[in-house]
Design a protein around this motif. Structure first.
Motif, mmCIF file in Angstrom:
data_model
loop_
_atom_site.group_PDB
_atom_site.id
_atom_site.type_symbol
_atom_site.label_atom_id
_atom_site.label_comp_id
_atom_site.label_asym_id
_atom_site.label_seq_id
_atom_site.Cartn_x
_atom_site.Cartn_y
_atom_site.Cartn_z
ATOM 1 N N THR A 123 0.858 -1.187 0.000
ATOM 2 C CA THR A 123 0.000 0.000 0.000
ATOM 3 C C THR A 123 0.888 1.229 0.000
ATOM 4 N N TRP A 124 0.568 2.155 -0.904
ATOM 5 C CA TRP A 124 1.334 3.390 -1.018
ATOM 6 C C TRP A 124 0.383 4.581 -1.002
ATOM 7 N N VAL A 125 0.780 5.632 -0.336
ATOM 8 C CA VAL A 125 0.040 6.895 -0.369
ATOM 9 C C VAL A 125 0.927 7.878 -1.135
ATOM 10 N N SER A 126 0.479 8.284 -2.306
ATOM 11 C CA SER A 126 1.309 9.157 -3.137
ATOM 12 C C SER A 126 1.509 10.515 -2.472
ATOM 13 N N PRO A 127 2.756 10.939 -2.298
ATOM 14 C CA PRO A 127 3.010 12.249 -1.693
ATOM 15 C C PRO A 127 2.740 13.412 -2.645
ATOM 16 N N TYR A 128 2.199 13.116 -3.833
ATOM 17 C CA TYR A 128 1.865 14.183 -4.776
ATOM 18 C C TYR A 128 0.366 14.455 -4.865
ATOM 19 N N ASN A 129 -0.456 13.464 -4.501
ATOM 20 C CA ASN A 129 -1.898 13.711 -4.536
ATOM 21 C C ASN A 129 -2.647 13.161 -3.327
ATOM 22 N N GLY A 130 -1.960 12.436 -2.446
ATOM 23 C CA GLY A 130 -2.566 11.938 -1.231
ATOM 24 C C GLY A 130 -3.428 10.704 -1.391
ATOM 25 N N ALA A 131 -3.540 10.191 -2.628
ATOM 26 C CA ALA A 131 -4.373 9.017 -2.867
ATOM 27 C C ALA A 131 -3.640 7.735 -2.474
ATOM 28 N N ILE A 144 12.720 13.489 -8.215
ATOM 29 C CA ILE A 144 12.184 14.767 -7.746
ATOM 30 C C ILE A 144 12.790 15.916 -8.552
ATOM 31 N N VAL A 145 14.104 15.982 -8.630
ATOM 32 C CA VAL A 145 14.755 16.848 -9.608
ATOM 33 C C VAL A 145 14.893 15.982 -10.854
ATOM 34 N N PRO A 146 14.108 16.239 -11.895
ATOM 35 C CA PRO A 146 14.088 15.363 -13.065
ATOM 36 C C PRO A 146 15.452 15.239 -13.729
ATOM 37 N N LEU A 147 15.700 14.083 -14.335
ATOM 38 C CA LEU A 147 16.988 13.857 -14.987
ATOM 39 C C LEU A 147 17.230 14.868 -16.110
ATOM 40 N N ALA A 175 8.229 7.198 -4.458
ATOM 41 C CA ALA A 175 7.197 6.361 -5.065
ATOM 42 C C ALA A 175 5.914 7.187 -5.118
ATOM 43 N N VAL A 176 5.449 7.477 -6.334
ATOM 44 C CA VAL A 176 4.287 8.356 -6.510
ATOM 45 C C VAL A 176 3.304 7.726 -7.484
ATOM 46 N N ASP A 177 2.123 8.308 -7.567
ATOM 47 C CA ASP A 177 1.152 7.820 -8.536
ATOM 48 C C ASP A 177 1.611 8.149 -9.950
ATOM 49 N N GLY A 178 1.334 7.238 -10.865
ATOM 50 C CA GLY A 178 1.800 7.383 -12.242
ATOM 51 C C GLY A 178 1.283 8.625 -12.932
ATOM 52 N N SER A 179 0.029 9.016 -12.645
ATOM 53 C CA SER A 179 -0.549 10.191 -13.287
ATOM 54 C C SER A 179 0.233 11.457 -12.943
ATOM 55 N N SER A 180 0.556 11.624 -11.654
ATOM 56 C CA SER A 180 1.332 12.795 -11.238
ATOM 57 C C SER A 180 2.717 12.776 -11.870
ATOM 58 N N ASN A 181 3.326 11.608 -11.901
ATOM 59 C CA ASN A 181 4.674 11.500 -12.462
ATOM 60 C C ASN A 181 4.684 11.862 -13.935
ATOM 61 N N GLN A 182 3.655 11.432 -14.651
ATOM 62 C CA GLN A 182 3.591 11.737 -16.084
ATOM 63 C C GLN A 182 3.354 13.222 -16.322
ATOM 64 N N SER A 183 2.514 13.848 -15.515
ATOM 65 C CA SER A 183 2.250 15.280 -15.702
ATOM 66 C C SER A 183 3.463 16.117 -15.313
ATOM 67 N N ARG A 193 3.477 21.692 -9.849
ATOM 68 C CA ARG A 193 3.360 21.539 -8.405
ATOM 69 C C ARG A 193 2.421 20.372 -8.114
ATOM 70 N N PRO A 194 2.666 19.638 -7.026
ATOM 71 C CA PRO A 194 1.695 18.619 -6.622
ATOM 72 C C PRO A 194 0.470 19.289 -6.007
ATOM 73 N N ALA A 195 -0.493 18.486 -5.583
ATOM 74 C CA ALA A 195 -1.662 19.033 -4.895
ATOM 75 C C ALA A 195 -1.193 19.863 -3.700
ATOM 76 N N LYS A 196 -1.928 20.914 -3.386
ATOM 77 C CA LYS A 196 -1.479 21.889 -2.392
ATOM 78 C C LYS A 196 -1.045 21.287 -1.055
ATOM 79 N N PRO A 197 -1.765 20.295 -0.501
ATOM 80 C CA PRO A 197 -1.350 19.757 0.801
ATOM 81 C C PRO A 197 0.021 19.078 0.774
ATOM 82 N N TYR A 198 0.535 18.809 -0.437
ATOM 83 C CA TYR A 198 1.780 18.059 -0.558
ATOM 84 C C TYR A 198 2.906 18.896 -1.163
#
Length: 234
Positions: A123-131, A144-147, A175-183, A193-198
């Motif tokens: 189980t993972w909670v994505s630190p970019y969207n909280g899901a 985090i700093v892209p290549l 480890a993040v959700d794929g949708s956030s990583n792709q965007s 930026r990720p979702a505001k809480p993150y």
């Protein structure tokens, strides 16, 4: 100059940089240490360090996309052989190390029991969207700093060994959700930026890696990171 010496010259506080050649060999996957500090809730100390780093970091114009960038220049993806990287030499590839590190405690299952490398469930909670996610297929490992941005910021002049270490450094991976990583892709803080809480955790971790590897940021990045850090819990 040895890679460890180069990185220690960056003057980062509280960042462990382990040379596997100087440590015991044969570390099993089950011995991978937990990420220092909660991924979702940066400590007051790490937030304060990020603010100090932001005030001292080099500001530079960085091209949005450098046509000379090639992912292969950072070595084999998820190499276990990157010298100076915390988990290097433990027999597991970097992707599975990060999946194990960032999973909710006690939820990870591997192909060969607790000592196996291949993470098959958790189980993972994505630190970019909280899901919350329970399938490895939904999780991607983000730099985090892209290549590509690191390349344009100066990594193109690094040695192959330093680029390999950067690409596999747990300090720069989540480890993040794929949708956030792709965007997010190769965008910097001013463009994504990720979702505001993150946003606080993202800003802290971005500055941690940029400072560790002495990478500059743009003035627009500085404004964006300042905004995100100002939104951190008091």
């Amino acid at each position: 100059m040895a890679l460890a010496a180069v990185l220690s010259a960056a003057g980062c506080e509280g960042i462990e940089f382990v040379d596997p050649a100087a440590s015991a060999s044969g570390t099993s996957a089950a011995q991978v240490p937990a990420d220092p500090g909660s991924v979702a809730k940066p400590s007051k100390t790490s937030i304060a360090q990020a603010k100090r780093s932001l005030s001292a970091i080099t500001i530079k114009t960085i091209p949005g996309k450098d046509p000379s960038y090639d992912r292969d220049k950072f070595g084999d993806a998820w190499s276990d052989a990157a010298k100076g990287v915390t988990y290097a030499g433990n027999g597991c590839d970097t992707r599975n190390d990060i999946l194990r590190r960032d999973a909710v405690k006690g939820t990870v299952r591997t192909r060969n029991g607790s000592s196996g490398c291949k993470v098959t469930a958790g189980t993972w909670v994505s630190p970019y969207n909280g899901a919350k996610y329970t399938s490895t297929r939904k999780i991607q490992i983000d730099h985090i700093v892209p290549l590509g941005r690191a390349w344009a910021s100066g990594a193109k002049r690094w040695s192959a060994a330093r680029r390999l270490a950067f690409a596999n450094d747990p300090d720069n991976l989540l480890a993040v959700d794929g949708s956030s990583n792709q965007s997010k892709s190769d965008k910097g803080p001013s463009a994504w930026r990720p979702a505001k809480p993150y946003q606080c955790v993202y800003a802290v971790r971005y500055l941690r890696s940029a400072t560790k590897y002495q990478l500059p940021i743009t003035s627009a990045d500085k404004s964006a990171l300042t905004s995100m850090l100002n939104g951190c819990p008091k």
